[in-house]
Write an enzyme that holds these catalytic residues in place. Structure first.
Site, PDB file in Angstrom:
ATOM      1  N   ASP A 293       0.818  -1.219   0.000  1.00  0.00           N
ATOM      2  CA  ASP A 293       0.000   0.000   0.000  1.00  0.00           C
ATOM      3  C   ASP A 293       0.854   1.272   0.000  1.00  0.00           C
ATOM      4  O   ASP A 293       1.938   1.303   0.566  1.00  0.00           O
ATOM      5  CB  ASP A 293      -0.921  -0.004   1.230  1.00  0.00           C
TER       6      ASP A 293
ATOM      7  N   ASN B 132     -10.931  -3.024  -4.984  1.00  0.00           N
ATOM      8  CA  ASN B 132     -10.155  -2.097  -5.824  1.00  0.00           C
ATOM      9  C   ASN B 132     -10.750  -1.891  -7.220  1.00  0.00           C
ATOM     10  O   ASN B 132     -10.363  -0.964  -7.936  1.00  0.00           O
ATOM     11  CB  ASN B 132      -8.689  -2.554  -5.936  1.00  0.00           C
TER      12      ASN B 132
HETATM   13  C1  IPE Z   1      -5.392  -2.586   0.392  1.00  0.00           C
HETATM   14  O1  IPE Z   1      -5.103  -1.265   0.076  1.00  0.00           O
HETATM   15  C2  IPE Z   1      -5.382  -3.425  -0.837  1.00  0.00           C
HETATM   16  C3  IPE Z   1      -4.073  -3.569  -1.474  1.00  0.00           C
HETATM   17  C4  IPE Z   1      -2.955  -3.032  -1.104  1.00  0.00           C
HETATM   18  C5  IPE Z   1      -4.066  -4.407  -2.635  1.00  0.00           C
HETATM   19  P1  IPE Z   1      -6.253  -0.191  -0.194  1.00  0.00           P
HETATM   20  O2  IPE Z   1      -5.537   1.073  -0.501  1.00  0.00           O
HETATM   21  O3  IPE Z   1      -7.197  -0.695  -1.194  1.00  0.00           O
HETATM   22  O4  IPE Z   1      -6.968  -0.142   1.216  1.00  0.00           O
HETATM   23  P2  IPE Z   1      -7.776   1.025   1.922  1.00  0.00           P
HETATM   24  O5  IPE Z   1      -8.811   1.504   0.929  1.00  0.00           O
HETATM   25  O6  IPE Z   1      -6.792   2.101   2.264  1.00  0.00           O
HETATM   26  O7  IPE Z   1      -8.360   0.405   3.148  1.00  0.00           O
HETATM   27  C1  IPE Z   2      -1.640   0.039  -3.273  1.00  0.00           C
HETATM   28  O1  IPE Z   2      -1.425   1.395  -3.375  1.00  0.00           O
HETATM   29  C2  IPE Z   2      -1.939  -0.627  -4.590  1.00  0.00           C
HETATM   30  C3  IPE Z   2      -3.313  -1.102  -4.724  1.00  0.00           C
HETATM   31  C4  IPE Z   2      -4.239  -1.035  -3.828  1.00  0.00           C
HETATM   32  C5  IPE Z   2      -3.663  -1.702  -5.985  1.00  0.00           C
HETATM   33  P1  IPE Z   2      -2.619   2.432  -3.419  1.00  0.00           P
HETATM   34  O2  IPE Z   2      -2.987   2.638  -4.841  1.00  0.00           O
HETATM   35  O3  IPE Z   2      -3.708   2.033  -2.525  1.00  0.00           O
HETATM   36  O4  IPE Z   2      -1.875   3.711  -2.879  1.00  0.00           O
HETATM   37  P2  IPE Z   2      -2.488   4.808  -1.907  1.00  0.00           P
HETATM   38  O5  IPE Z   2      -2.962   4.070  -0.687  1.00  0.00           O
HETATM   39  O6  IPE Z   2      -3.586   5.457  -2.640  1.00  0.00           O
HETATM   40  O7  IPE Z   2      -1.336   5.692  -1.613  1.00  0.00           O
HETATM   41 MG    MG Z   3      -4.107   2.395  -0.570  1.00  0.00          MG
END
Ligand code: IPE
Ligand code: IPE
Ligand code: MG
Length: 236
Positions: free
Chosen positions: A16, A64
């Protein structure tokens, strides 16, 4: 890193912070995902070298899909590229890739690559790399309940015969030990629907570093911290 420490068998990582990494640099979010993939390649190599036997990475959740089409498309492109590269690069490392989640939702060509990756992995005996893609823990538990209910319906099983082990055996992680350690970078303190069944006694580490910036030293630091934890599993 300390020598001879107690290396966890199974480490799980929530990848993340890619979007915020890109935003900080004035780049599109996709660039954060691209850099995150590079970080993952390094981390997989590090984990195998350090003696971790199972590495689970959360790359795309069932939630996602609600992101903008452009971002989802970019992520799908990166999965493809990652698997293509992995088919070549991980050959020498003897790493076996498994998939956690409902892969039937992916495009036909991505599903083909997934099938090829599973086939190639069959003869591998090294570290298991679980790629959680279109993974959601509640969907996983629901699926396990449906499978067991089906057996009850067929008369193969009595409700009172259902055990915790049977539930475990119907999760995507069947046959694997539960994660000893779950690491979430990016400064968020939640599991976001990741391994809810399997994490009953996992040690948790939350850290502020954004995933693309996660280094070999960060992983080693997590392993040092894990080695100092006192796991009691409800005992004394
Ligand atoms: C969790 O991250 C899922 C992955 C890293 C694949 P998200 O960015 O989707 O989670 P939330 O929305 O912050 O809880
Ligand atoms: C994790 O990074 C990747 C996925 C969830 C696919 P994010 O895209 O959630 O990155 P932030 O949390 O918005 O920084
Ligand atoms: Mg995220």
């Amino acid at each position: 890193m300390e020598e001879n420490l107690n290396i966890p068998d199974h480490v799980a990582l929530i990848l993340d912070g890619n979007g915020r990494w890109a935003k900080k640099r004035g780049l599109p979010r996709q660039m954060g995902h691209k850099k995150g993939c590079e970080t993952l390649e390094q981390t997989v190599e590090d984990a195998a070298r350090l003696g971790i036997r199972y590495l689970t990475v959360y790359g795309f959740s069932t939630e996602n899909w609600k992101r903008p089409e452009e971002e989802v498309g970019a992520l799908m492109g990166l999965f493809k590229q990652y698997l293509k590269d992995a088919l070549e690069d991980l050959l020498n490392d003897d790493i076996k890739i498994r998939f956690l989640g409902d892969t039937s939702m992916f495009s036909a060509d991505l599903q083909e690559l997934i099938a090829e990756t599973i086939e190639t992995g069959k003869t591998r005996t090294g570290m298991v790399l679980n790629l959680a893609m279109n993974y959601g823990s509640r969907a996983e538990i629901t699926r396990a309940a449906q499978n067991l209910a089906e057996q009850v319906k067929n008369g193969a099983l009595q409700p009172s015969e259902i055990t915790e082990q049977m539930l475990s055996d119907h999760m995507y992680t069947y046959g694997e030990p539960d994660p000893d350690l779950i690491i979430r970078p990016s400064g968020e303190y939640r599991l976001s629907n990741f391994l809810l069944w399997q994490s009953a006694y996992s040690e948790l580490i939350f850290m502020d570093v954004l995933w693309p910036d996660f280094t070999t030293e960060d992983l080693e630091h997590c392993l040092d911290e894990y080695a100092m934890r006192n796991r009691r599993f409800g005992g004394v």
